[in-house]
Design a protein around this motif. Sequence first.
Motif, PDB file in Angstrom:
ATOM      1  N   MET A   1      -5.614  23.885  29.732  1.00 50.87           N
ATOM      2  CA  MET A   1      -5.351  22.937  30.798  1.00 50.87           C
ATOM      3  C   MET A   1      -3.855  22.623  30.780  1.00 50.87           C
ATOM      4  N   LYS A   2      -3.216  22.799  31.921  1.00 47.39           N
ATOM      5  CA  LYS A   2      -1.780  22.539  32.017  1.00 47.39           C
ATOM      6  C   LYS A   2      -1.449  21.357  32.918  1.00 47.39           C
ATOM      7  N   THR A   3      -2.365  21.021  33.822  1.00 47.39           N
ATOM      8  CA  THR A   3      -2.112  19.940  34.771  1.00 47.39           C
ATOM      9  C   THR A   3      -3.314  19.007  34.830  1.00 47.39           C
ATOM     10  N   ILE A   4      -3.035  17.721  34.791  1.00 43.10           N
ATOM     11  CA  ILE A   4      -4.074  16.712  34.963  1.00 43.10           C
ATOM     12  C   ILE A   4      -3.922  16.149  36.364  1.00 43.10           C
ATOM     13  N   LEU A   5      -4.985  16.219  37.154  1.00 40.01           N
ATOM     14  CA  LEU A   5      -4.986  15.621  38.484  1.00 40.01           C
ATOM     15  C   LEU A   5      -5.425  14.171  38.325  1.00 40.01           C
ATOM     16  N   PHE A   6      -4.577  13.259  38.792  1.00 43.34           N
ATOM     17  CA  PHE A   6      -4.852  11.836  38.654  1.00 43.34           C
ATOM     18  C   PHE A   6      -4.934  11.186  40.034  1.00 43.34           C
ATOM     19  N   PRO A   7      -6.150  11.107  40.611  1.00 37.97           N
ATOM     20  CA  PRO A   7      -6.298  10.404  41.886  1.00 37.97           C
ATOM     21  C   PRO A   7      -6.041   8.916  41.677  1.00 37.97           C
ATOM     22  N   THR A   8      -5.315   8.308  42.598  1.00 36.73           N
ATOM     23  CA  THR A   8      -4.994   6.888  42.439  1.00 36.73           C
ATOM     24  C   THR A   8      -5.010   6.156  43.771  1.00 36.73           C
ATOM     25  N   ASP A   9      -5.422   4.901  43.689  1.00 31.62           N
ATOM     26  CA  ASP A   9      -5.318   4.002  44.839  1.00 31.62           C
ATOM     27  C   ASP A   9      -4.266   2.933  44.573  1.00 31.62           C
ATOM     28  N   PHE A  10      -3.532   3.098  43.475  1.00 30.07           N
ATOM     29  CA  PHE A  10      -2.464   2.191  43.057  1.00 30.07           C
ATOM     30  C   PHE A  10      -2.964   0.791  42.704  1.00 30.07           C
ATOM     31  N   SER A  11      -4.243   0.690  42.373  1.00 28.91           N
ATOM     32  CA  SER A  11      -4.789  -0.602  41.955  1.00 28.91           C
ATOM     33  C   SER A  11      -4.385  -0.884  40.509  1.00 28.91           C
ATOM     34  N   LYS A  12      -4.631  -2.101  40.056  1.00 27.39           N
ATOM     35  CA  LYS A  12      -4.344  -2.459  38.659  1.00 27.39           C
ATOM     36  C   LYS A  12      -5.189  -1.610  37.716  1.00 27.39           C
ATOM     37  N   ALA A  13      -6.446  -1.361  38.082  1.00 27.49           N
ATOM     38  CA  ALA A  13      -7.313  -0.524  37.236  1.00 27.49           C
ATOM     39  C   ALA A  13      -6.753   0.895  37.138  1.00 27.49           C
ATOM     40  N   ALA A  14      -6.239   1.420  38.249  1.00 25.97           N
ATOM     41  CA  ALA A  14      -5.660   2.766  38.240  1.00 25.97           C
ATOM     42  C   ALA A  14      -4.403   2.810  37.373  1.00 25.97           C
ATOM     43  N   GLU A  15      -3.629   1.755  37.411  1.00 29.74           N
ATOM     44  CA  GLU A  15      -2.427   1.703  36.573  1.00 29.74           C
ATOM     45  C   GLU A  15      -2.791   1.742  35.093  1.00 29.74           C
ATOM     46  N   LYS A  16      -3.844   1.023  34.717  1.00 28.12           N
ATOM     47  CA  LYS A  16      -4.290   1.047  33.316  1.00 28.12           C
ATOM     48  C   LYS A  16      -4.798   2.436  32.941  1.00 28.12           C
ATOM     49  N   SER A  17      -5.518   3.069  33.834  1.00 33.39           N
ATOM     50  CA  SER A  17      -6.020   4.422  33.580  1.00 33.39           C
ATOM     51  C   SER A  17      -4.886   5.426  33.486  1.00 33.39           C
ATOM     52  N   PHE A  18      -3.823   5.180  34.218  1.00 29.65           N
ATOM     53  CA  PHE A  18      -2.673   6.074  34.212  1.00 29.65           C
ATOM     54  C   PHE A  18      -2.048   6.162  32.814  1.00 29.65           C
ATOM     55  N   ILE A  19      -2.071   5.061  32.091  1.00 28.16           N
ATOM     56  CA  ILE A  19      -1.544   5.065  30.720  1.00 28.16           C
ATOM     57  C   ILE A  19      -2.329   6.053  29.861  1.00 28.16           C
ATOM     58  N   TYR A  20      -3.650   6.036  29.990  1.00 28.54           N
ATOM     59  CA  TYR A  20      -4.482   6.964  29.226  1.00 28.54           C
ATOM     60  C   TYR A  20      -4.210   8.412  29.642  1.00 28.54           C
ATOM     61  N   ALA A  21      -4.043   8.632  30.936  1.00 24.59           N
ATOM     62  CA  ALA A  21      -3.730   9.984  31.418  1.00 24.59           C
ATOM     63  C   ALA A  21      -2.391  10.450  30.858  1.00 24.59           C
ATOM     64  N   LEU A  22      -1.413   9.555  30.823  1.00 27.26           N
ATOM     65  CA  LEU A  22      -0.105   9.895  30.259  1.00 27.26           C
ATOM     66  C   LEU A  22      -0.211  10.267  28.778  1.00 27.26           C
ATOM     67  N   LYS A  23      -0.953   9.459  28.033  1.00 31.42           N
ATOM     68  CA  LYS A  23      -1.101   9.718  26.596  1.00 31.42           C
ATOM     69  C   LYS A  23      -1.825  11.044  26.351  1.00 31.42           C
ATOM     70  N   PHE A  24      -2.847  11.310  27.144  1.00 26.25           N
ATOM     71  CA  PHE A  24      -3.591  12.563  27.000  1.00 26.25           C
ATOM     72  C   PHE A  24      -2.708  13.752  27.364  1.00 26.25           C
ATOM     73  N   ALA A  25      -1.982  13.639  28.460  1.00 24.89           N
ATOM     74  CA  ALA A  25      -1.075  14.716  28.874  1.00 24.89           C
ATOM     75  C   ALA A  25      -0.023  14.977  27.813  1.00 24.89           C
ATOM     76  N   ASN A  26       0.496  13.918  27.246  1.00 28.44           N
ATOM     77  CA  ASN A  26       1.501  14.059  26.197  1.00 28.44           C
ATOM     78  C   ASN A  26       0.917  14.784  24.980  1.00 28.44           C
ATOM     79  N   LYS A  27      -0.293  14.430  24.625  1.00 30.84           N
ATOM     80  CA  LYS A  27      -0.944  15.012  23.448  1.00 30.84           C
ATOM     81  C   LYS A  27      -1.219  16.505  23.617  1.00 30.84           C
ATOM     82  N   ILE A  28      -1.601  16.927  24.845  1.00 30.30           N
ATOM     83  CA  ILE A  28      -1.955  18.339  25.044  1.00 30.30           C
ATOM     84  C   ILE A  28      -0.839  19.147  25.703  1.00 30.30           C
ATOM     85  N   GLY A  29       0.280  18.501  25.980  1.00 29.14           N
ATOM     86  CA  GLY A  29       1.410  19.204  26.585  1.00 29.14           C
ATOM     87  C   GLY A  29       1.197  19.564  28.050  1.00 29.14           C
TER      88      GLY A  29
END
Length: 105
Positions: A1-29
Amino acid sequence: MKTILFPTDFSKAAEKSFIYALKFANKIGASITTLHVYELPDIRAVKLPHSLMEIYESIDLETFENYKTNVPQLRKIAEENDLTSVPIYHTMEEGETIPTIHKIA
């Protein structure tokens, strides 16, 4: 997996989820592609054929301005979490939410 697709509505919940997506992307490159999907309202029943295009253009512009305003917030979240090394790309698509996410995926 090289790309994570992150659908967002720019809500506060999406912003919190974005942190997890960032950490996961960082971990797997991987990189992240954010996706914001919007739908134009179906106003064909309204008897305003000469202004229909103006209405759609107004909605498109408002949606784009909202998108343009919120994208920097995602970059700020990456900075605040020391994850600026994760490549982030952004896209906005018009369509029904679920089918559009499937199409982009």
